[in-house]
Write a protein that holds these residues in place. Structure first.
Motif, PDB file in Angstrom:
ATOM      1  N   GLU A  51      -6.798 -52.221  85.125  1.00 37.74           N
ATOM      2  CA  GLU A  51      -5.662 -52.449  86.025  1.00 37.74           C
ATOM      3  C   GLU A  51      -5.555 -51.285  86.994  1.00 37.74           C
ATOM      4  N   ASP A  52      -5.294 -51.610  88.252  1.00 33.14           N
ATOM      5  CA  ASP A  52      -4.923 -50.591  89.226  1.00 33.14           C
ATOM      6  C   ASP A  52      -3.691 -51.098  89.966  1.00 33.14           C
ATOM      7  N   GLU A  53      -3.304 -50.414  91.037  1.00 37.88           N
ATOM      8  CA  GLU A  53      -2.057 -50.792  91.721  1.00 37.88           C
ATOM      9  C   GLU A  53      -2.155 -52.142  92.429  1.00 37.88           C
ATOM     10  N   LYS A  54      -3.376 -52.639  92.706  1.00 35.85           N
ATOM     11  CA  LYS A  54      -3.534 -53.879  93.453  1.00 35.85           C
ATOM     12  C   LYS A  54      -3.841 -55.093  92.591  1.00 35.85           C
ATOM     13  N   LYS A 136      -2.301 -58.699  92.037  1.00 31.25           N
ATOM     14  CA  LYS A 136      -0.898 -58.615  91.648  1.00 31.25           C
ATOM     15  C   LYS A 136      -0.029 -59.180  92.769  1.00 31.25           C
ATOM     16  N   GLU A 138       3.251 -59.180  95.105  1.00 32.21           N
ATOM     17  CA  GLU A 138       4.113 -58.122  95.617  1.00 32.21           C
ATOM     18  C   GLU A 138       5.469 -58.230  94.947  1.00 32.21           C
TER      19      GLU A 138
END
Length: 150
Positions: A51-54, A136, A138
């Motif tokens: 997982e990353d921020e995007k 993900k 927004e």
């Protein structure tokens, strides 16, 4: 001439589990949720979930599986990876002394995270690794509502 026997300990455990569950349940107590049209899994590919921020990224190792034999499905909040790794056809003149790799149908299923955008899932297959990208959504940003006075 000896016969080649494929041993899959996971399949043995699954068979035992199925027999125990069938013995403990009656036909009338089985629900439609217990019955599936999905093929039984003969082996389970290993995966990494990153997982990353995007996005969430799922990497599944599928060595010697052809792209045409891989399916990625999103249904009712679940991501399903399925397909088949076919066994090389036995040729005359070749003797297999050991077969440890698993062949046949595979199936992995994951619950989608709440913030994953199921409509934008993408998959790519390269060098025996399936990469499934789950972007993900927004987050809804809080906004201030002006209070009007009369």
């Amino acid at each position: 001439m000896s016969t080649l026997t494929y041993w899959n300990p996971l399949r043995d455990i699954q068979d035992l589990q199925s027999r125990v569950l069938n013995a403990l349940s009656t036909g009338s107590s089985r629900t439609a949720a217990n019955k599936t049209d999905a093929p039984a899994a003969d082996w389970v590919p290993v995966v990494d979930i990153i997982e990353d921020e995007k996005e969430f990224l799922i990497k599944a190792e599928l060595p010697e599986v052809q792209k045409e034999n891989v399916r990625v499905t999103v249904d009712k909040g679940r991501l399903i990876l399925s397909g088949e790794r076919k066994f090389e056809k036995e040729e005359s003149g070749k003797t297999y002394h050991r077969v440890e790799r698993s062949y046949g149908n595979f199936l992995r299923s994951f619950n989608l995270p709440e913030n994953a955008d199921a409509d934008k899932v993408e998959a790519e297959f390269k060098d025996g690794v399936l990469r499934v990208h789950l972007p993900k959504q927004e987050k809804a940003k809080p906004r201030e509502i002006e209070v009007k006075a009369e």
